[in-house]
Design a protein around this motif. Structure first.
Motif, PDB file in Angstrom:
ATOM      1  N   ASN A   4      -4.453 -20.119 -18.083  1.00 37.13           N
ATOM      2  CA  ASN A   4      -4.958 -21.456 -17.832  1.00 37.13           C
ATOM      3  C   ASN A   4      -3.828 -22.475 -17.840  1.00 37.13           C
ATOM      4  O   ASN A   4      -3.938 -23.537 -18.418  1.00 37.13           O
ATOM      5  N   VAL A   9      -5.622 -21.377 -11.707  1.00 38.35           N
ATOM      6  CA  VAL A   9      -7.062 -21.179 -11.737  1.00 38.35           C
ATOM      7  C   VAL A   9      -7.464 -20.869 -13.175  1.00 38.35           C
ATOM      8  O   VAL A   9      -6.803 -20.077 -13.854  1.00 38.35           O
ATOM      9  N   ILE A  11      -9.044 -18.960 -15.883  1.00 38.74           N
ATOM     10  CA  ILE A  11      -9.487 -17.572 -16.017  1.00 38.74           C
ATOM     11  C   ILE A  11     -10.241 -17.427 -17.332  1.00 38.74           C
ATOM     12  O   ILE A  11      -9.734 -17.781 -18.394  1.00 38.74           O
ATOM     13  N   ALA A 132     -12.672 -10.784 -11.247  1.00 39.50           N
ATOM     14  CA  ALA A 132     -12.955 -11.964 -10.423  1.00 39.50           C
ATOM     15  C   ALA A 132     -14.443 -12.068 -10.117  1.00 39.50           C
ATOM     16  O   ALA A 132     -15.040 -13.141 -10.233  1.00 39.50           O
ATOM     17  N   GLN A 135     -16.481 -13.066 -13.169  1.00 37.29           N
ATOM     18  CA  GLN A 135     -16.278 -14.471 -13.511  1.00 37.29           C
ATOM     19  C   GLN A 135     -17.107 -15.365 -12.590  1.00 37.29           C
ATOM     20  O   GLN A 135     -17.663 -16.367 -13.041  1.00 37.29           O
ATOM     21  N   GLU A 139     -19.631 -18.243 -13.876  1.00 31.27           N
ATOM     22  CA  GLU A 139     -19.537 -19.622 -13.382  1.00 31.27           C
ATOM     23  C   GLU A 139     -20.854 -20.065 -12.730  1.00 31.27           C
ATOM     24  O   GLU A 139     -21.240 -21.235 -12.851  1.00 31.27           O
ATOM     25  N   ARG A 156     -14.709 -18.330  -3.902  1.00 33.29           N
ATOM     26  CA  ARG A 156     -14.311 -18.387  -5.312  1.00 33.29           C
ATOM     27  C   ARG A 156     -13.642 -17.095  -5.739  1.00 33.29           C
ATOM     28  O   ARG A 156     -12.646 -17.105  -6.465  1.00 33.29           O
ATOM     29  N   TRP A 157     -14.179 -15.952  -5.289  1.00 34.41           N
ATOM     30  CA  TRP A 157     -13.581 -14.660  -5.609  1.00 34.41           C
ATOM     31  C   TRP A 157     -12.141 -14.620  -5.099  1.00 34.41           C
ATOM     32  O   TRP A 157     -11.239 -14.159  -5.805  1.00 34.41           O
ATOM     33  N   GLU A 159     -10.121 -17.078  -4.727  1.00 32.39           N
ATOM     34  CA  GLU A 159      -9.288 -17.923  -5.587  1.00 32.39           C
ATOM     35  C   GLU A 159      -8.942 -17.213  -6.893  1.00 32.39           C
ATOM     36  O   GLU A 159      -7.821 -17.323  -7.395  1.00 32.39           O
ATOM     37  N   LEU A 160      -9.912 -16.504  -7.451  1.00 33.98           N
ATOM     38  CA  LEU A 160      -9.734 -15.861  -8.753  1.00 33.98           C
ATOM     39  C   LEU A 160      -8.968 -14.542  -8.683  1.00 33.98           C
ATOM     40  O   LEU A 160      -8.236 -14.191  -9.616  1.00 33.98           O
ATOM     41  N   HIS A 161      -9.137 -13.795  -7.631  1.00 38.14           N
ATOM     42  CA  HIS A 161      -8.625 -12.435  -7.546  1.00 38.14           C
ATOM     43  C   HIS A 161      -7.117 -12.318  -7.808  1.00 38.14           C
ATOM     44  O   HIS A 161      -6.687 -11.424  -8.559  1.00 38.14           O
ATOM     45  N   TYR A 164      -6.430 -12.317 -11.501  1.00 31.77           N
ATOM     46  CA  TYR A 164      -6.881 -11.077 -12.128  1.00 31.77           C
ATOM     47  C   TYR A 164      -5.989  -9.901 -11.733  1.00 31.77           C
ATOM     48  O   TYR A 164      -5.794  -8.973 -12.521  1.00 31.77           O
TER      49      TYR A 164
END
Length: 172
Positions: A4, A9, A11, A132, A135, A139, A156-157, A159-161, A164
């Motif tokens: 963070n 992003v 996490i 991802a 999460q 969210e 969103r996935w 962005e997160l992947h 991760y």
């Protein structure tokens, strides 16, 4: 293992492995009491607002079918343990995946509730994708409880992947 840092992003998860199988652990804080959060996790009408379609018996020993909106997962589950409003353990299976375990633990912190969810039995080579994807589900739960809508799960996935993937690089 939570990343963070400014400009990154947020996490919610950590990743690890035990006996060659992956584990995703997500933790978040919700501005609601334990009973409300428990209901959002176990009432099929409320699950349909943020997670997906769930039909069947959600009591201890019960079996259900589910289809999740964000990830597209479809399969069955069996409620192995149910201790309202503190702890829920579900065994999952689907035609495309090996059996898994989802354990949700709720704890009160003043007027808020802390939710910890562990997804166990995951293939190590897909651990970042599961991190991802799960999460995104958490969210969507937060958005629902705040009166909002589910996110664009694919965007969103994506962005997160990458975050991760960095976490998974230390494990696999």
């Amino acid at each position: 293992m939570t990343g963070n840092t400014p400009g990154s992003v947020r996490i919610l998860g950590t990743l690890r492995s035990v006996d060659g199988k992956g584990i995703v652990r997500l933790e978040d804080r919700f501005d609601t009491d334990m009973d409300d959060l428990w209901s959002a996790l176990t009432d099929p009408r409320r699950l349909a607002r943020w997670l997906g379609d769930v039909e069947g018996d959600l009591r201890e020993g019960g079996v259900f079918r589910a289809r999740y909106f964000a990830s597209g997962w479809e399969g069955t589950g069996r409620v192995q343990e149910c201790e309202p409003p503190r702890r829920l353990i579900v065994l999952t299976s689907s035609p495309d995946e090996r059996e898994g375990v989802i354990e949700a633990t709720l704890s009160a912190d003043g007027d808020e509730t802390i939710l910890v969810i562990e997804f166990r039995g995951l293939p190590l080579e897909q651990l970042a994708a599961y991190g991802a994807g799960n999460q995104v589900h958490v969210e969507d739960l937060a958005a629902y409880l705040a009166g909002g809508e589910r996110c664009d799960a694919r965007a969103r996935w994506e962005e997160l992947h990458p975050a991760y993937q960095q976490l998974a690089g230390d494990i696999i």
